[in-house]
Design a protein around this motif. Structure first.
Motif, PDB file in Angstrom:
ATOM      1  N   MET A  25       3.319 116.893  56.048  1.00 33.14           N
ATOM      2  CA  MET A  25       4.476 117.598  55.488  1.00 33.14           C
ATOM      3  C   MET A  25       4.747 118.874  56.270  1.00 33.14           C
ATOM      4  O   MET A  25       3.817 119.641  56.550  1.00 33.14           O
ATOM      5  N   VAL A  26       5.997 119.058  56.662  1.00 26.53           N
ATOM      6  CA  VAL A  26       6.400 120.277  57.353  1.00 26.53           C
ATOM      7  C   VAL A  26       7.683 120.809  56.711  1.00 26.53           C
ATOM      8  O   VAL A  26       8.352 120.105  55.953  1.00 26.53           O
ATOM      9  N   PHE A  27       7.996 122.069  57.006  1.00 22.20           N
ATOM     10  CA  PHE A  27       9.214 122.695  56.494  1.00 22.20           C
ATOM     11  C   PHE A  27      10.185 122.894  57.652  1.00 22.20           C
ATOM     12  O   PHE A  27       9.916 123.666  58.572  1.00 22.20           O
ATOM     13  N   ASN A  28      11.304 122.184  57.597  1.00 20.08           N
ATOM     14  CA  ASN A  28      12.316 122.299  58.635  1.00 20.08           C
ATOM     15  C   ASN A  28      13.387 123.304  58.201  1.00 20.08           C
ATOM     16  O   ASN A  28      14.038 123.134  57.170  1.00 20.08           O
ATOM     17  N   ILE A  29      13.555 124.356  58.999  1.00 22.54           N
ATOM     18  CA  ILE A  29      14.546 125.387  58.708  1.00 22.54           C
ATOM     19  C   ILE A  29      15.715 125.217  59.672  1.00 22.54           C
ATOM     20  O   ILE A  29      15.540 125.353  60.895  1.00 22.54           O
ATOM     21  N   PRO A  30      16.890 124.894  59.167  1.00 22.55           N
ATOM     22  CA  PRO A  30      18.038 124.647  60.053  1.00 22.55           C
ATOM     23  C   PRO A  30      18.592 125.935  60.661  1.00 22.55           C
ATOM     24  O   PRO A  30      18.225 127.047  60.249  1.00 22.55           O
ATOM     25  N   ALA A  31      19.469 125.773  61.618  1.00 24.01           N
ATOM     26  CA  ALA A  31      20.158 126.921  62.214  1.00 24.01           C
ATOM     27  C   ALA A  31      21.299 127.319  61.281  1.00 24.01           C
ATOM     28  O   ALA A  31      22.134 126.488  60.909  1.00 24.01           O
ATOM     29  N   PHE A  32      21.352 128.574  60.872  1.00 21.51           N
ATOM     30  CA  PHE A  32      22.401 129.060  59.981  1.00 21.51           C
ATOM     31  C   PHE A  32      23.493 129.754  60.788  1.00 21.51           C
ATOM     32  O   PHE A  32      23.209 130.485  61.747  1.00 21.51           O
ATOM     33  N   THR A  33      24.736 129.530  60.388  1.00 21.78           N
ATOM     34  CA  THR A  33      25.833 130.240  61.042  1.00 21.78           C
ATOM     35  C   THR A  33      25.845 131.707  60.624  1.00 21.78           C
ATOM     36  O   THR A  33      26.282 132.578  61.362  1.00 21.78           O
ATOM     37  N   ARG A  34      25.354 131.968  59.429  1.00 17.09           N
ATOM     38  CA  ARG A  34      25.221 133.347  58.938  1.00 17.09           C
ATOM     39  C   ARG A  34      23.862 133.482  58.267  1.00 17.09           C
ATOM     40  O   ARG A  34      23.508 132.688  57.395  1.00 17.09           O
ATOM     41  N   SER A  35      23.109 134.481  58.659  1.00 15.50           N
ATOM     42  CA  SER A  35      21.749 134.642  58.147  1.00 15.50           C
ATOM     43  C   SER A  35      21.739 134.881  56.638  1.00 15.50           C
ATOM     44  O   SER A  35      22.485 135.723  56.123  1.00 15.50           O
ATOM     45  N   PRO A  36      20.891 134.149  55.916  1.00 16.56           N
ATOM     46  CA  PRO A  36      20.796 134.336  54.466  1.00 16.56           C
ATOM     47  C   PRO A  36      19.870 135.490  54.082  1.00 16.56           C
ATOM     48  O   PRO A  36      19.668 135.756  52.900  1.00 16.56           O
ATOM     49  N   TYR A  37      19.319 136.164  55.088  1.00 16.12           N
ATOM     50  CA  TYR A  37      18.321 137.209  54.828  1.00 16.12           C
ATOM     51  C   TYR A  37      18.841 138.296  53.894  1.00 16.12           C
ATOM     52  O   TYR A  37      18.224 138.591  52.860  1.00 16.12           O
ATOM     53  N   THR A  38      19.981 138.889  54.228  1.00 14.29           N
ATOM     54  CA  THR A  38      20.500 140.019  53.446  1.00 14.29           C
ATOM     55  C   THR A  38      20.794 139.645  51.998  1.00 14.29           C
ATOM     56  O   THR A  38      20.339 140.338  51.079  1.00 14.29           O
ATOM     57  N   PRO A  39      21.555 138.572  51.727  1.00 16.19           N
ATOM     58  CA  PRO A  39      21.815 138.237  50.319  1.00 16.19           C
ATOM     59  C   PRO A  39      20.553 137.901  49.531  1.00 16.19           C
ATOM     60  O   PRO A  39      20.454 138.233  48.345  1.00 16.19           O
ATOM     61  N   VAL A  40      19.556 137.271  50.172  1.00 12.99           N
ATOM     62  CA  VAL A  40      18.310 136.949  49.472  1.00 12.99           C
ATOM     63  C   VAL A  40      17.553 138.221  49.121  1.00 12.99           C
ATOM     64  O   VAL A  40      17.046 138.372  48.000  1.00 12.99           O
ATOM     65  N   VAL A  41      17.475 139.160  50.058  1.00 16.97           N
ATOM     66  CA  VAL A  41      16.769 140.421  49.811  1.00 16.97           C
ATOM     67  C   VAL A  41      17.469 141.217  48.711  1.00 16.97           C
ATOM     68  O   VAL A  41      16.823 141.755  47.804  1.00 16.97           O
ATOM     69  N   ILE A  42      18.798 141.288  48.775  1.00 15.00           N
ATOM     70  CA  ILE A  42      19.557 142.021  47.752  1.00 15.00           C
ATOM     71  C   ILE A  42      19.337 141.391  46.383  1.00 15.00           C
ATOM     72  O   ILE A  42      19.127 142.086  45.386  1.00 15.00           O
ATOM     73  N   ALA A  43      19.376 140.059  46.336  1.00 17.01           N
ATOM     74  CA  ALA A  43      19.162 139.359  45.059  1.00 17.01           C
ATOM     75  C   ALA A  43      17.767 139.632  44.513  1.00 17.01           C
ATOM     76  O   ALA A  43      17.582 139.849  43.308  1.00 17.01           O
ATOM     77  N   SER A  44      16.753 139.648  45.393  1.00 16.32           N
ATOM     78  CA  SER A  44      15.380 139.901  44.948  1.00 16.32           C
ATOM     79  C   SER A  44      15.230 141.305  44.384  1.00 16.32           C
ATOM     80  O   SER A  44      14.517 141.516  43.392  1.00 16.32           O
ATOM     81  N   VAL A  45      15.914 142.268  44.996  1.00 12.28           N
ATOM     82  CA  VAL A  45      15.860 143.652  44.510  1.00 12.28           C
ATOM     83  C   VAL A  45      16.492 143.752  43.127  1.00 12.28           C
ATOM     84  O   VAL A  45      15.925 144.373  42.213  1.00 12.28           O
ATOM     85  N   PHE A  46      17.638 143.137  42.951  1.00 12.09           N
ATOM     86  CA  PHE A  46      18.318 143.191  41.653  1.00 12.09           C
ATOM     87  C   PHE A  46      17.506 142.484  40.571  1.00 12.09           C
ATOM     88  O   PHE A  46      17.448 142.950  39.424  1.00 12.09           O
ATOM     89  N   ILE A  47      16.873 141.374  40.924  1.00  9.52           N
ATOM     90  CA  ILE A  47      16.020 140.672  39.950  1.00  9.52           C
ATOM     91  C   ILE A  47      14.841 141.552  39.549  1.00  9.52           C
ATOM     92  O   ILE A  47      14.504 141.676  38.367  1.00  9.52           O
ATOM     93  N   GLY A  48      14.226 142.192  40.532  1.00  8.77           N
ATOM     94  CA  GLY A  48      13.098 143.077  40.253  1.00  8.77           C
ATOM     95  C   GLY A  48      13.479 144.260  39.394  1.00  8.77           C
ATOM     96  O   GLY A  48      12.772 144.614  38.437  1.00  8.77           O
ATOM     97  N   PHE A  49      14.618 144.869  39.706  1.00 10.16           N
ATOM     98  CA  PHE A  49      15.070 146.020  38.927  1.00 10.16           C
ATOM     99  C   PHE A  49      15.486 145.594  37.519  1.00 10.16           C
ATOM    100  O   PHE A  49      15.295 146.340  36.554  1.00 10.16           O
ATOM    101  N   GLY A  50      16.036 144.395  37.423  1.00 13.65           N
ATOM    102  CA  GLY A  50      16.390 143.879  36.097  1.00 13.65           C
ATOM    103  C   GLY A  50      15.151 143.672  35.245  1.00 13.65           C
ATOM    104  O   GLY A  50      15.145 144.000  34.051  1.00 13.65           O
ATOM    105  N   LEU A  51      14.093 143.145  35.854  1.00  9.57           N
ATOM    106  CA  LEU A  51      12.843 142.954  35.129  1.00  9.57           C
ATOM    107  C   LEU A  51      12.256 144.303  34.710  1.00  9.57           C
ATOM    108  O   LEU A  51      11.759 144.453  33.586  1.00  9.57           O
ATOM    109  N   ALA A  52      12.288 145.294  35.629  1.00 12.16           N
ATOM    110  CA  ALA A  52      11.762 146.624  35.306  1.00 12.16           C
ATOM    111  C   ALA A  52      12.505 147.224  34.112  1.00 12.16           C
ATOM    112  O   ALA A  52      11.893 147.804  33.212  1.00 12.16           O
ATOM    113  N   ALA A  53      13.831 147.052  34.084  1.00 18.11           N
ATOM    114  CA  ALA A  53      14.629 147.562  32.964  1.00 18.11           C
ATOM    115  C   ALA A  53      14.249 146.854  31.665  1.00 18.11           C
ATOM    116  O   ALA A  53      14.134 147.483  30.607  1.00 18.11           O
ATOM    117  N   PHE A  54      14.041 145.538  31.751  1.00 17.53           N
ATOM    118  CA  PHE A  54      13.637 144.763  30.572  1.00 17.53           C
ATOM    119  C   PHE A  54      12.286 145.246  30.047  1.00 17.53           C
ATOM    120  O   PHE A  54      12.103 145.420  28.826  1.00 17.53           O
TER     121      PHE A  54
END
Length: 234
Positions: free
Chosen positions: A1-30
């Motif tokens: 089993m291997v993990f194949n990561i395709p070539a992205f036309t736009r990097s998903p890095y920024t939206p994933v990081v932003i989403a993780s921060v908001f999830i974390g802050f939401g949990l902290a508020a809860f």
């Protein structure tokens, strides 16, 4: 089993990081509301801590090169910025400061673990060259087959998050819970550096020195927070 990561036309890095921060802050508020922290304190602390987290992270990751300025997101800087934001908030509001700190420190591993999904897709922080089971194979700019360092990062920090959540919910002494979480997180983060492609094979590489430095800063901020706010063990 291997993990194949395709070539992205736009990097998903920024939206994933932003989403993780908001999830974390939401949990902290809860968690803060669960600990009966006042709503105003929760709101203002969230805003202040978010600003500190973002600013310190960007300051540490910004690099000036011949090709111009490159801006990234530093997890270590974010952690220090978060602790600083909670410290400042405690000085202003003095509303269950131990519970506020515990809420954010417990949420931090979740944020880091989820953010590593962005690293996995973008190809940053990948492992050393590797062609065995569970290899991560990139078909874009990071073309190659690598050890699944980001996946191990995610699993490790999500486990730390579960451990942290149990501590802050079960322990009456939130200061002790915070110290235990940091005592586990720093060594794990240090050891995971050995898996990265940029580790030069030395006993302590530059990346690990950065981890230790950030850990020292975080501990110093915790000590200052405890002393200034006169938060005692129970």
């Amino acid at each position: 089993m291997v993990f194949n990561i395709p070539a992205f036309t736009r990097s998903p890095y920024t939206p994933v990081v932003i989403a993780s921060v908001f999830i974390g802050f939401g949990l902290a508020a809860f968690l803060m509301r669960r600990f009966k922290v006042d709503k105003k304190t929760v709101g203002f602390t969230s805003l202040l801590t978010f600003i500190c987290t973002l600013v310190i992270s960007l300051m540490i990751s910004t690099k000036f090169t011949e090709g111009g300025i490159t801006i990234g997101f530093s997890g270590l800087g974010a952690a220090c910025g978060m602790v600083l934001g909670v410290l400042i908030s405690g000085l202003i509001f003095k509303d269950k400061s131990d519970c506020v700190m515990a809420s954010y420190v417990a949420s931090a591993p979740l944020m880091y673990g989820l953010a590593k999904l962005g690293c996995l897709f973008a190809g940053c922080c990948h492992g050393k060259e590797y062609h065995g089971p569970f290899a991560v194979i990139y078909h874009g700019s990071e073309h190659g087959s690598y050890f699944p360092a980001q996946i191990i990062d995610m699993i490790a920090f999500l486990l730390i998050f579960v451990f942290s959540l149990i501590l802050v919910l079960k322990m009456k002494n939130k200061v002790t819970a915070v110290i235990l979480i940091i005592a586990v997180t720093i060594p794990v983060r240090f050891l995971l550096e050995y898996l990265k492609y940029y580790h030069d094979g030395s006993l302590i590489a530059p990346g690990q020195i950065s981890v230790l430095a950030a850990g020292v800063v975080a501990v110093l901020l915790i000590i200052i927070w405890k002393k200034v706010l006169n938060i005692n063990y129970h």
